[in-house]
Write a protein that holds these residues in place. Structure first.
Motif, PDB file in Angstrom:
ATOM      1  N   ASP A   1       0.852  -1.190   0.000  1.00 39.53           N
ATOM      2  CA  ASP A   1       0.000   0.000   0.000  1.00 39.53           C
ATOM      3  C   ASP A   1       0.889   1.242   0.000  1.00 39.53           C
ATOM      4  N   ILE A   2       1.209   1.706  -1.201  1.00 35.67           N
ATOM      5  CA  ILE A   2       2.088   2.867  -1.358  1.00 35.67           C
ATOM      6  C   ILE A   2       1.318   3.953  -2.085  1.00 35.67           C
ATOM      7  N   ASN A   3       1.488   5.165  -1.615  1.00 36.63           N
ATOM      8  CA  ASN A   3       0.809   6.309  -2.194  1.00 36.63           C
ATOM      9  C   ASN A   3       1.131   6.410  -3.686  1.00 36.63           C
ATOM     10  N   LYS A   4       0.090   6.474  -4.494  1.00 36.79           N
ATOM     11  CA  LYS A   4       0.273   6.548  -5.953  1.00 36.79           C
ATOM     12  C   LYS A   4       1.018   7.806  -6.372  1.00 36.79           C
ATOM     13  N   GLY A   5       0.812   8.902  -5.662  1.00 44.76           N
ATOM     14  CA  GLY A   5       1.520  10.137  -5.964  1.00 44.76           C
ATOM     15  C   GLY A   5       3.017   9.982  -5.733  1.00 44.76           C
ATOM     16  N   LEU A   6       3.381   9.306  -4.644  1.00 43.15           N
ATOM     17  CA  LEU A   6       4.793   9.056  -4.357  1.00 43.15           C
ATOM     18  C   LEU A   6       5.416   8.174  -5.433  1.00 43.15           C
ATOM     19  N   LEU A   7       4.708   7.142  -5.851  1.00 41.86           N
ATOM     20  CA  LEU A   7       5.202   6.283  -6.920  1.00 41.86           C
ATOM     21  C   LEU A   7       5.409   7.076  -8.208  1.00 41.86           C
ATOM     22  N   SER A   8       4.501   7.977  -8.498  1.00 41.53           N
ATOM     23  CA  SER A   8       4.633   8.804  -9.699  1.00 41.53           C
ATOM     24  C   SER A   8       5.871   9.685  -9.626  1.00 41.53           C
ATOM     25  N   VAL A   9       6.124  10.260  -8.458  1.00 37.69           N
ATOM     26  CA  VAL A   9       7.279  11.140  -8.286  1.00 37.69           C
ATOM     27  C   VAL A   9       8.579  10.356  -8.436  1.00 37.69           C
ATOM     28  N   ILE A  10       8.695   9.196  -7.779  1.00 37.27           N
ATOM     29  CA  ILE A  10       9.950   8.449  -7.884  1.00 37.27           C
ATOM     30  C   ILE A  10      10.128   7.877  -9.289  1.00 37.27           C
ATOM     31  N   PHE A  11       9.031   7.536  -9.946  1.00 34.73           N
ATOM     32  CA  PHE A  11       9.131   7.056 -11.320  1.00 34.73           C
ATOM     33  C   PHE A  11       9.607   8.187 -12.240  1.00 34.73           C
ATOM     34  N   PHE A  12       9.119   9.393 -12.000  1.00 39.91           N
ATOM     35  CA  PHE A  12       9.577  10.560 -12.761  1.00 39.91           C
ATOM     36  C   PHE A  12      11.063  10.818 -12.523  1.00 39.91           C
ATOM     37  N   LEU A  13      11.500  10.732 -11.263  1.00 41.03           N
ATOM     38  CA  LEU A  13      12.915  10.924 -10.945  1.00 41.03           C
ATOM     39  C   LEU A  13      13.778   9.854 -11.621  1.00 41.03           C
ATOM     40  N   ALA A  14      13.273   8.637 -11.677  1.00 42.95           N
ATOM     41  CA  ALA A  14      13.993   7.567 -12.373  1.00 42.95           C
ATOM     42  C   ALA A  14      14.115   7.887 -13.858  1.00 42.95           C
ATOM     43  N   SER A  15      13.065   8.418 -14.438  1.00 39.69           N
ATOM     44  CA  SER A  15      13.102   8.788 -15.853  1.00 39.69           C
ATOM     45  C   SER A  15      14.120   9.906 -16.098  1.00 39.69           C
ATOM     46  N   LEU A  16      14.150  10.897 -15.225  1.00 43.34           N
ATOM     47  CA  LEU A  16      15.148  11.966 -15.341  1.00 43.34           C
ATOM     48  C   LEU A  16      16.559  11.409 -15.188  1.00 43.34           C
ATOM     49  N   SER A  17      16.716  10.505 -14.262  1.00 40.62           N
ATOM     50  CA  SER A  17      18.024   9.919 -13.998  1.00 40.62           C
ATOM     51  C   SER A  17      18.560   9.167 -15.209  1.00 40.62           C
ATOM     52  N   VAL A  18      17.740   8.335 -15.800  1.00 42.52           N
ATOM     53  CA  VAL A  18      18.211   7.566 -16.960  1.00 42.52           C
ATOM     54  C   VAL A  18      18.366   8.482 -18.182  1.00 42.52           C
ATOM     55  N   PHE A  19      17.580   9.533 -18.271  1.00 41.77           N
ATOM     56  CA  PHE A  19      17.753  10.507 -19.349  1.00 41.77           C
ATOM     57  C   PHE A  19      19.129  11.151 -19.251  1.00 41.77           C
ATOM     58  N   TRP A  20      19.511  11.588 -18.044  1.00 47.53           N
ATOM     59  CA  TRP A  20      20.816  12.194 -17.836  1.00 47.53           C
ATOM     60  C   TRP A  20      21.921  11.187 -18.169  1.00 47.53           C
ATOM     61  N   ALA A  21      21.738   9.934 -17.727  1.00 41.79           N
ATOM     62  CA  ALA A  21      22.736   8.896 -18.000  1.00 41.79           C
ATOM     63  C   ALA A  21      22.908   8.695 -19.504  1.00 41.79           C
ATOM     64  N   MET A  22      21.822   8.657 -20.221  1.00 41.02           N
ATOM     65  CA  MET A  22      21.909   8.442 -21.668  1.00 41.02           C
ATOM     66  C   MET A  22      22.599   9.613 -22.361  1.00 41.02           C
ATOM     67  N   LEU A  23      22.359  10.833 -21.886  1.00 39.58           N
ATOM     68  CA  LEU A  23      23.071  11.986 -22.444  1.00 39.58           C
ATOM     69  C   LEU A  23      24.567  11.858 -22.208  1.00 39.58           C
ATOM     70  N   LYS A  24      24.952  11.425 -21.007  1.00 41.21           N
ATOM     71  CA  LYS A  24      26.367  11.239 -20.700  1.00 41.21           C
ATOM     72  C   LYS A  24      26.979  10.140 -21.554  1.00 41.21           C
ATOM     73  N   ILE A  25      26.278   9.038 -21.728  1.00 45.86           N
ATOM     74  CA  ILE A  25      26.772   7.944 -22.548  1.00 45.86           C
ATOM     75  C   ILE A  25      26.928   8.401 -23.991  1.00 45.86           C
ATOM     76  N   TYR A  26      25.979   9.157 -24.467  1.00 45.54           N
ATOM     77  CA  TYR A  26      26.026   9.652 -25.849  1.00 45.54           C
ATOM     78  C   TYR A  26      27.242  10.545 -26.077  1.00 45.54           C
ATOM     79  N   ARG A  27      27.589  11.324 -25.080  1.00 44.89           N
ATOM     80  CA  ARG A  27      28.709  12.262 -25.196  1.00 44.89           C
ATOM     81  C   ARG A  27      30.065  11.571 -25.174  1.00 44.89           C
ATOM     82  N   TYR A  28      30.134  10.342 -24.666  1.00 43.14           N
ATOM     83  CA  TYR A  28      31.430   9.641 -24.589  1.00 43.14           C
ATOM     84  C   TYR A  28      31.825   9.047 -25.880  1.00 43.14           C
TER      85      TYR A  28
END
Length: 80
Positions: free
Chosen positions: A53-80
């Protein structure tokens, strides 16, 4: 379908450790971002699997942060 869910979570957890190895052994910060993203994915999948039983809003926020995180990682990988 259950076996696919279990295998998926195992793969997600393995990717967390591989990302940490990339960070620790190769000194690439994007490894941390990939680890964080897949840790969130594993947490999300486990929460659905075990009906936590986890707050859906909290799940949405951490899922969004995960998306930002992997986006940043992919930009870094692309630059190498």
């Amino acid at each position: 379908m259950l076996i696919l869910n279990i295998v998926s979570v195992i793969l997600e957890i393995a990717i967390v450790f591989i990302g940490l190895a990339v960070y620790l052994n190769k000194n690439k910060r994007y490894g941390l971002c990939i680890s964080f993203t897949f840790a969130v994915y594993a947490f999300y999948d486990l929460s659905r699997f075990f009906s936590w039983d986890i707050n859906k809003g909290l799940l949405s926020v951490i899922f969004f942060l995960a998306s930002l995180s992997v986006f940043w990682a992919m930009l870094k990988i692309y630059r190498y």
